[in-house]
Design a protein around this motif. Structure first.
Motif, PDB file in Angstrom:
ATOM      1  N   SER A   8       0.813  -1.107   0.028  1.00  0.00           N
ATOM      2  CA  SER A   8      -0.026   0.268   0.082  1.00  0.00           C
ATOM      3  C   SER A   8       0.962   1.270  -0.036  1.00  0.00           C
ATOM      4  N   LEU A   9       0.207   2.214  -0.422  1.00  0.00           N
ATOM      5  CA  LEU A   9       0.973   3.555  -0.510  1.00  0.00           C
ATOM      6  C   LEU A   9       1.243   4.033   0.982  1.00  0.00           C
ATOM      7  N   LYS A  10       2.651   4.652   1.084  1.00  0.00           N
ATOM      8  CA  LYS A  10       2.937   5.363   2.429  1.00  0.00           C
ATOM      9  C   LYS A  10       1.897   6.480   2.635  1.00  0.00           C
ATOM     10  N   THR A  11       1.876   6.693   3.843  1.00  0.00           N
ATOM     11  CA  THR A  11       1.001   7.934   4.407  1.00  0.00           C
ATOM     12  C   THR A  11       1.626   9.138   3.788  1.00  0.00           C
ATOM     13  N   GLY A  12       0.736  10.008   3.216  1.00  0.00           N
ATOM     14  CA  GLY A  12       1.363  11.266   2.517  1.00  0.00           C
ATOM     15  C   GLY A  12       1.435  11.184   1.156  1.00  0.00           C
ATOM     16  N   VAL A  13       1.706   9.940   0.597  1.00  0.00           N
ATOM     17  CA  VAL A  13       1.765   9.895  -0.749  1.00  0.00           C
ATOM     18  C   VAL A  13       0.572   9.861  -1.735  1.00  0.00           C
ATOM     19  N   LEU A  14       0.250  10.992  -2.603  1.00  0.00           N
ATOM     20  CA  LEU A  14      -0.951  11.206  -2.999  1.00  0.00           C
ATOM     21  C   LEU A  14      -1.310   9.794  -3.845  1.00  0.00           C
ATOM     22  N   ASP A  15      -2.692   9.647  -3.791  1.00  0.00           N
ATOM     23  CA  ASP A  15      -3.098   8.363  -4.475  1.00  0.00           C
ATOM     24  C   ASP A  15      -4.322   8.952  -5.377  1.00  0.00           C
ATOM     25  N   PRO A  16      -3.996   9.324  -6.588  1.00  0.00           N
ATOM     26  CA  PRO A  16      -5.127   9.877  -7.523  1.00  0.00           C
ATOM     27  C   PRO A  16      -6.300   8.706  -7.844  1.00  0.00           C
ATOM     28  N   ARG A  37      -8.031   4.335  -0.375  1.00  0.00           N
ATOM     29  CA  ARG A  37      -6.520   4.363  -0.924  1.00  0.00           C
ATOM     30  C   ARG A  37      -6.554   3.026  -1.570  1.00  0.00           C
ATOM     31  N   GLN A  38      -5.990   2.676  -2.548  1.00  0.00           N
ATOM     32  CA  GLN A  38      -5.989   1.609  -3.401  1.00  0.00           C
ATOM     33  C   GLN A  38      -4.351   1.182  -3.059  1.00  0.00           C
ATOM     34  N   VAL A  71       7.959   4.754  -1.921  1.00  0.00           N
ATOM     35  CA  VAL A  71       6.665   5.194  -1.758  1.00  0.00           C
ATOM     36  C   VAL A  71       5.657   4.442  -1.355  1.00  0.00           C
ATOM     37  N   GLU A  72       6.077   3.137  -1.082  1.00  0.00           N
ATOM     38  CA  GLU A  72       5.089   1.988  -0.499  1.00  0.00           C
ATOM     39  C   GLU A  72       5.546   1.096   0.659  1.00  0.00           C
ATOM     40  N   ASN A  73       4.687   0.770   1.273  1.00  0.00           N
ATOM     41  CA  ASN A  73       4.718  -0.003   2.266  1.00  0.00           C
ATOM     42  C   ASN A  73       4.154  -1.560   2.014  1.00  0.00           C
ATOM     43  N   TYR A  74       5.175  -2.480   2.797  1.00  0.00           N
ATOM     44  CA  TYR A  74       4.495  -3.773   2.512  1.00  0.00           C
ATOM     45  C   TYR A  74       4.254  -4.449   3.588  1.00  0.00           C
ATOM     46  N   ALA A  75       3.270  -5.492   3.661  1.00  0.00           N
ATOM     47  CA  ALA A  75       2.988  -6.086   5.023  1.00  0.00           C
ATOM     48  C   ALA A  75       3.004  -7.999   4.422  1.00  0.00           C
ATOM     49  N   ILE A  76       3.770  -8.596   5.245  1.00  0.00           N
ATOM     50  CA  ILE A  76       3.766 -10.114   4.916  1.00  0.00           C
ATOM     51  C   ILE A  76       3.039 -10.822   5.747  1.00  0.00           C
TER      52      ILE A  76
END
Lengths: 79, 79
Positions: A8-16, A37-38, A71-76
């Protein structure tokens, strides 16, 4: 062994794309949605039998290919 | 209220994107991945205060916009 990775996008990164979905929901008459947020989900089948090895493989996959860690975080999640 | 929707391809529906990721991981030297299926995740912020109303809103959003129910399943999770 099965695992799920959520990118998912990090907080603060725009998600048009998320903003467009939010507007589309409103125009379809679906009220009460304040934000969207996608992100991406990967359902992965692994041959590893121990979860430590599986997690190492998945971490490498995220860092090298699945997520843009700028710009992205990941969760496993091992299922 | 926050919720997460996960949209994934139904079993049996071909996933060329997943296959491409699988091949790319192999070519990057990441071994032990037997299968990848890609889906979408939507992190949604709702103004509803009770989870019944929230779930009804989310179900409508999935049916009308977020998922193509011919080939995709969706899962709603109220966080």
């Amino acid at each position: 062994m099965k695992a799920r990775i959520i990118v998912s996008l990090k907080t603060g990164v725009l998600d048009p794309q998320g903003k467009a979905i939010e507007a589309a929901l409103r125009s379809l008459g679906i009220e009460g949605v304040d934000g969207v947020r996608q992100g991406k989900v990967f359902d992965i089948e692994l041959s590893a039998v121990d979860s430590g090895a599986a997690e190492a493989t998945l971490r490498a996959a995220c860092e090298k290919l699945l997520a843009n860690t700028v710009v992205e975080n990941y969760a496993i999640e091992i299922l």
